[in-house]
Motif scaffolding. Structure first.
Motif, PDB file in Angstrom:
ATOM      1  N   GLN A  42      -1.913   8.662   6.792  1.00 42.33           N
ATOM      2  CA  GLN A  42      -2.275   9.037   8.160  1.00 42.33           C
ATOM      3  C   GLN A  42      -2.269  10.555   8.300  1.00 42.33           C
ATOM      4  OE1 GLN A  42       1.716   7.164   8.800  1.00 42.33           O
ATOM      5  NE2 GLN A  42       1.446   8.040  10.844  1.00 42.33           N
ATOM      6  N   GLY A  43      -3.058  11.053   9.245  1.00 38.99           N
ATOM      7  CA  GLY A  43      -3.159  12.495   9.415  1.00 38.99           C
ATOM      8  C   GLY A  43      -2.216  13.056  10.446  1.00 38.99           C
ATOM      9  N   ASP A  44      -1.463  12.162  11.125  1.00 39.75           N
ATOM     10  CA  ASP A  44      -0.634  12.604  12.242  1.00 39.75           C
ATOM     11  C   ASP A  44       0.431  11.532  12.475  1.00 39.75           C
ATOM     12  OD1 ASP A  44      -0.107  12.501  15.367  1.00 39.75           O
ATOM     13  OD2 ASP A  44      -0.888  14.517  14.941  1.00 39.75           O
ATOM     14  N   PRO A  45       1.665  11.920  12.871  1.00 42.42           N
ATOM     15  CA  PRO A  45       2.698  10.903  13.091  1.00 42.42           C
ATOM     16  C   PRO A  45       2.371   9.922  14.214  1.00 42.42           C
ATOM     17  CG  PRO A  45       3.471  13.065  13.824  1.00 42.42           C
ATOM     18  CD  PRO A  45       2.202  13.288  13.062  1.00 42.42           C
ATOM     19  N   PHE A  46       1.408  10.266  15.082  1.00 42.10           N
ATOM     20  CA  PHE A  46       1.018   9.378  16.174  1.00 42.10           C
ATOM     21  C   PHE A  46      -0.266   8.601  15.854  1.00 42.10           C
ATOM     22  CE2 PHE A  46       3.504  12.806  18.035  1.00 42.10           C
ATOM     23  CZ  PHE A  46       4.430  12.111  18.790  1.00 42.10           C
ATOM     24  N   ALA A  47      -0.858   8.862  14.683  1.00 43.73           N
ATOM     25  CA  ALA A  47      -2.102   8.192  14.296  1.00 43.73           C
ATOM     26  C   ALA A  47      -1.808   6.791  13.778  1.00 43.73           C
ATOM     27  CB  ALA A  47      -2.821   9.022  13.241  1.00 43.73           C
ATOM     28  N   SER A  48      -2.877   6.023  13.502  1.00 49.13           N
ATOM     29  CA  SER A  48      -2.702   4.705  12.886  1.00 49.13           C
ATOM     30  C   SER A  48      -1.906   4.873  11.599  1.00 49.13           C
ATOM     31  CB  SER A  48      -4.062   4.083  12.576  1.00 49.13           C
ATOM     32  OG  SER A  48      -4.782   3.855  13.767  1.00 49.13           O
ATOM     33  N   PRO A  49      -0.973   3.965  11.326  1.00 49.93           N
ATOM     34  CA  PRO A  49      -0.050   4.151  10.200  1.00 49.93           C
ATOM     35  C   PRO A  49      -0.742   4.170   8.844  1.00 49.93           C
ATOM     36  CG  PRO A  49       0.160   1.950  11.136  1.00 49.93           C
ATOM     37  CD  PRO A  49      -0.714   2.715  12.061  1.00 49.93           C
ATOM     38  N   SER A  50      -0.007   4.650   7.858  1.00 43.30           N
ATOM     39  CA  SER A  50      -0.487   4.675   6.479  1.00 43.30           C
ATOM     40  C   SER A  50      -0.473   3.267   5.911  1.00 43.30           C
ATOM     41  CB  SER A  50       0.404   5.593   5.640  1.00 43.30           C
ATOM     42  OG  SER A  50       0.425   6.900   6.176  1.00 43.30           O
ATOM     43  N   ARG A  51      -1.277   3.044   4.884  1.00 45.82           N
ATOM     44  CA  ARG A  51      -1.377   1.719   4.276  1.00 45.82           C
ATOM     45  C   ARG A  51      -0.906   1.774   2.828  1.00 45.82           C
ATOM     46  NH1 ARG A  51      -6.304   1.880   7.084  1.00 45.82           N
ATOM     47  NH2 ARG A  51      -7.447   2.259   5.150  1.00 45.82           N
ATOM     48  N   VAL A  52       0.046   0.919   2.503  1.00 45.36           N
ATOM     49  CA  VAL A  52       0.582   0.869   1.141  1.00 45.36           C
ATOM     50  C   VAL A  52       0.600  -0.575   0.652  1.00 45.36           C
ATOM     51  CG1 VAL A  52       2.037   2.883   1.629  1.00 45.36           C
ATOM     52  CG2 VAL A  52       3.027   0.579   1.759  1.00 45.36           C
ATOM     53  N   ARG A  53       0.630  -0.732  -0.679  1.00 44.64           N
ATOM     54  CA  ARG A  53       0.737  -2.057  -1.295  1.00 44.64           C
ATOM     55  C   ARG A  53       1.884  -2.067  -2.295  1.00 44.64           C
ATOM     56  NH1 ARG A  53      -4.173  -2.733  -4.525  1.00 44.64           N
ATOM     57  NH2 ARG A  53      -4.518  -0.493  -4.253  1.00 44.64           N
ATOM     58  N   LEU A  54       2.604  -3.178  -2.323  1.00 43.92           N
ATOM     59  CA  LEU A  54       3.666  -3.402  -3.314  1.00 43.92           C
ATOM     60  C   LEU A  54       3.172  -4.484  -4.265  1.00 43.92           C
ATOM     61  CD1 LEU A  54       6.762  -3.548  -0.904  1.00 43.92           C
ATOM     62  CD2 LEU A  54       5.694  -1.536  -1.946  1.00 43.92           C
ATOM     63  N   TRP A  55       2.950  -4.135  -5.525  1.00 39.92           N
ATOM     64  CA  TRP A  55       2.345  -5.029  -6.523  1.00 39.92           C
ATOM     65  C   TRP A  55       3.399  -5.427  -7.542  1.00 39.92           C
ATOM     66  CZ3 TRP A  55       1.705  -5.271 -11.754  1.00 39.92           C
ATOM     67  CH2 TRP A  55       0.627  -6.021 -12.281  1.00 39.92           C
ATOM     68  N   VAL A  56       3.572  -6.732  -7.741  1.00 42.41           N
ATOM     69  CA  VAL A  56       4.548  -7.232  -8.703  1.00 42.41           C
ATOM     70  C   VAL A  56       3.840  -8.164  -9.682  1.00 42.41           C
ATOM     71  CG1 VAL A  56       6.714  -8.501  -9.036  1.00 42.41           C
ATOM     72  CG2 VAL A  56       6.385  -7.100  -6.978  1.00 42.41           C
ATOM     73  N   ASP A  57       4.009  -7.900 -10.967  1.00 38.09           N
ATOM     74  CA  ASP A  57       3.436  -8.759 -12.002  1.00 38.09           C
ATOM     75  C   ASP A  57       3.983 -10.184 -11.846  1.00 38.09           C
ATOM     76  OD1 ASP A  57       3.580 -10.031 -14.886  1.00 38.09           O
ATOM     77  OD2 ASP A  57       2.050  -8.471 -14.976  1.00 38.09           O
ATOM     78  N   MET A  58       3.118 -11.196 -11.976  1.00 38.61           N
ATOM     79  CA  MET A  58       3.565 -12.572 -11.761  1.00 38.61           C
ATOM     80  C   MET A  58       4.643 -12.992 -12.764  1.00 38.61           C
ATOM     81  SD  MET A  58       3.585 -15.192  -9.876  1.00 38.61           S
ATOM     82  CE  MET A  58       2.171 -15.311  -8.780  1.00 38.61           C
ATOM     83  N   GLU A 127       1.192  -9.469  -4.282  1.00 36.65           N
ATOM     84  CA  GLU A 127       1.046  -8.156  -3.658  1.00 36.65           C
ATOM     85  C   GLU A 127       1.262  -8.263  -2.155  1.00 36.65           C
ATOM     86  OE1 GLU A 127      -2.066  -5.061  -4.900  1.00 36.65           O
ATOM     87  OE2 GLU A 127      -2.949  -5.941  -3.094  1.00 36.65           O
ATOM     88  N   ALA A 128       2.088  -7.365  -1.615  1.00 28.43           N
ATOM     89  CA  ALA A 128       2.284  -7.280  -0.167  1.00 28.43           C
ATOM     90  C   ALA A 128       1.590  -6.032   0.344  1.00 28.43           C
ATOM     91  CB  ALA A 128       3.763  -7.232   0.167  1.00 28.43           C
ATOM     92  N   ARG A 129       0.849  -6.184   1.438  1.00 29.89           N
ATOM     93  CA  ARG A 129       0.130  -5.051   2.044  1.00 29.89           C
ATOM     94  C   ARG A 129       0.846  -4.658   3.341  1.00 29.89           C
ATOM     95  NH1 ARG A 129      -4.742  -8.080   0.603  1.00 29.89           N
ATOM     96  NH2 ARG A 129      -5.185  -7.593  -1.570  1.00 29.89           N
ATOM     97  N   LEU A 130       1.327  -3.447   3.404  1.00 32.23           N
ATOM     98  CA  LEU A 130       2.158  -2.992   4.509  1.00 32.23           C
ATOM     99  C   LEU A 130       1.533  -1.805   5.224  1.00 32.23           C
ATOM    100  CD1 LEU A 130       5.518  -2.882   2.510  1.00 32.23           C
ATOM    101  CD2 LEU A 130       4.724  -4.764   3.911  1.00 32.23           C
TER     102      LEU A 130
END
Length: 568
Positions: A42-58, A127-130
């Protein structure tokens, strides 16, 4: 791929700098037990949040293949894990700061189990998308908060929500098996010539008008089927379940006010979706293409053939390709029915409280006062049987004010003190004893649908290209807002977001000025079936945003309500 130590060094270096310096952390990092993908910053603390993924091998995640061996099971397991992640997030210590600093969100959904982009499970990985709020004080980077977020909170989510050994395995199994049973039962309806099923013991009332959770307490009356309508099914996991089967054809739900008519219909309209354990409506199952119909004053209509219901308008307008920017109650309801028939449905659900009275019935006295040649509306009562007999489209109708519908009904269910009674024979006896002298007003000929071809003009995003849900009932598509307040089977804001992305995707890939409404929607859903719902996102291959799968019927409803739609 960089290491987690690389991420720690970047955070230390940018600590205290302007917020835009966070852009340096974008990329992927090996944390040992999982991979962290930072897809959007995100470009600003008040903007739409950042997007991250947590990937775990099966191999490390360790989920038994039995839990995701079919698409239904996969969707249910993904739903379970999203809720598991949300439970972990609720217990994490809060990172202080400005705006959304330190907030972590996963799209876990409500009472329905929907295909979502929140969690992805396949044979290779989980994978979880947060969505996360990168910590800041004012517009300066809070490095300490970022370190807690990335090196404490996110690893805890990966450890406690994405590893089989750390979840409640028995609950996960039951979650998956329940969804499988619900889907199996829905598939059995057509074979049994039913359009819906309500299991004995179901809890239909909701907690309140603004909550979809089940009502609890001594006042709740569990559902119990009349013996004459009772059917049972042998399910793959739960064994035999018994309850009320609603047959194909025309079914009336009658009864006094506040006795449970609308509550039953509301449960049926949500029965197109699977429900979570404890919802009370786990085995309220409706055919998957059922559509709730109502009047919708003020909606736009674009070249819909409403002539089966409305003809000979005083201004000479052609109702075989009817258009208006401001539909009346009757014209909107006619359009809603014909649009549902166009996209495909085998069941219409109606409640007289939300219908246009003049569209539903014209009684004998009104027929004598106003001659048919001066009345452009052919009321629904004169088409309801034709819809079933010619097109195979059944109707379930809540009707408390007009006994004229007794003549059209195959089944009449009376709700009294929140319990259903089969009063079909009594209704037929009354209809035979008390003649209304009402004349059938429909014109001869079949009910036919004129397929509409979607034009690209007006649908292409120009200038402001934003596609975003403002709530479950409002979609921003470019510079326009699509109002879907009365599309009652949209149950989740993420579904509304997906409607917008599906329209955008369809316009880019399939709208060519030659394909029909139904062809285009079917082609998009074929892609989703093949590649997953991620495919409609402009961020395909990364965090696709918070999307939940709508049905073709809701996608068509969104398109039909877009004021820029043009068809031929």
């Amino acid at each position: 791929m960089r290491s987690k130590e690389d991420l720690k060094k970047i955070i230390a270096r940018i600590n205290g700098k302007g917020y835009k310096a966070y852009k340096e952390i974008q990329g992927d990092y090996d944390f040992g037990g999982f991979v962290l993908y930072i897809d959007h910053v995100q470009g600003d603390p008040f903007a739409s949040p950042s997007r991250v993924r947590l990937w775990v091998d099966m191999k490390r995640a360790g989920f038994p293949e039995e839990l995701y061996k079919t698409s239904v099971r996969t969707t249910a397991l993904e739903d379970f894990l999203a809720r598991q992640a949300a439970a972990v997030i609720r217990k994490l210590p809060r990172v202080n700061g400005t705006g959304g600093s330190g907030e972590i969100y996963i799209d876990k959904g409500g009472q329905e189990i929907l295909k979502r982009t929140a969690v992805k499970v396949c044979s290779d990985y989980v994978e979880a998308r947060l969505s996360v709020g990168l910590p800041a004080f004012g517009r300066r980077i809070n490095g300490g908060g970022a370190e807690t977020l990335f090196f404490s909170n996110l690893p805890e989510i990966a450890e406690k929500a994405l590893l089989y050994r750390n979840i409640d395995a028995e609950s996960a199994r039951k979650w998956v098996e329940l969804a499988e049973d619900q889907e199996y039962l829905r598939d059995q309806l057509k074979k049994s010539r039913l359009v819906a099923f309500v299991a004995d013991g179901s809890i239909l009332p909701r907690e309140s008008g603004i909550s979809d959770r089940p009502m609890r307490g001594d006042r709740v009356v569990p559902f119990k089927s009349p013996e004459s309508l009772k059917v049972s099914f042998e399910l793959p996991n739960a064994g035999v379940v018994g309850g009320m089967g609603i047959p194909e054809g025309v079914t009336l739900i009658v009864g006094g006010g506040y006795h449970g008519k609308t509550t039953l219909l509301s449960a049926l309209q949500r029965g197109v979706y699977n429900h979570i354990p404890g919802d009370g409506r786990e085995f309220v199952i409706t055919v998957k293409d059922a559509v709730k119909i109502r009047a919708e004053d003020g909606r736009r209509v674009e070249k819909v053939d409403i002539s089966p219901f409305i003809t000979n308008l005083p201004d000479g307008q052609d109702t075989r390709k009817f258009s208006t920017e401001n539909a009346s109650g009757s014209t909107s309801q006619a359009a809603n029915i014909m649009e549902a028939v166009e996209i495909g449905t085998s069941l219409l659900l109606l409640d007289e409280d939300t219908c246009a009275t003049n569209f539903m019935i014209r009684d004998a006295r009104m027929q004598k006062l106003v001659a048919k040649e001066k009345e452009p509306i052919t009321p629904f009562i004169d088409r309801v049987r034709q819809l079933y007999e010619e097109l195979g489209i059944s109707t379930v109708l809540v009707m408390g004010g007009s006994g004229d519908y007794f003549d059209m009904a195959d089944c009449v269910i009376k709700m009294q003190d929140y319990r259903p009674y089969d009063v079909t024979e009594e209704a037929r006896r009354i209809a035979a004893e008390i003649k209304t002298d009402r004349r059938i007003e429909r014109t001869e000929g079949p009910i036919s649908v004129t397929p509409r071809v979607i034009l690209k003009e007006g649908l292409e995003l120009r200038g402001k290209k934003k596609v975003k849900s403002r709530d479950v009932d409002t979609l921003q598509y470019g510079g326009e807002y699509i109002e879907m307040d009365y599309v009652e089977q949209l149950v989740d804001r993420s579904q509304t977001s997906a409607v917008g992305e599906i329209i955008r995707y369809a316009v880019e890939k399939y709208v060519d000025g030659g394909r029909t409404f139904k062809e285009i929607v079917e082609m998009v859903f074929a892609d989703i079936e093949k590649y997953g719902i991620d495919v409609v996102s402009p961020f395909y291959g990364k965090h696709p945003g918070n999307l939940a799968l709508p049905r073709p019927q809701e996608v068509a409803a969104g398109l039909n309500r877009y004021r820029g739609l043009r068809v031929k």
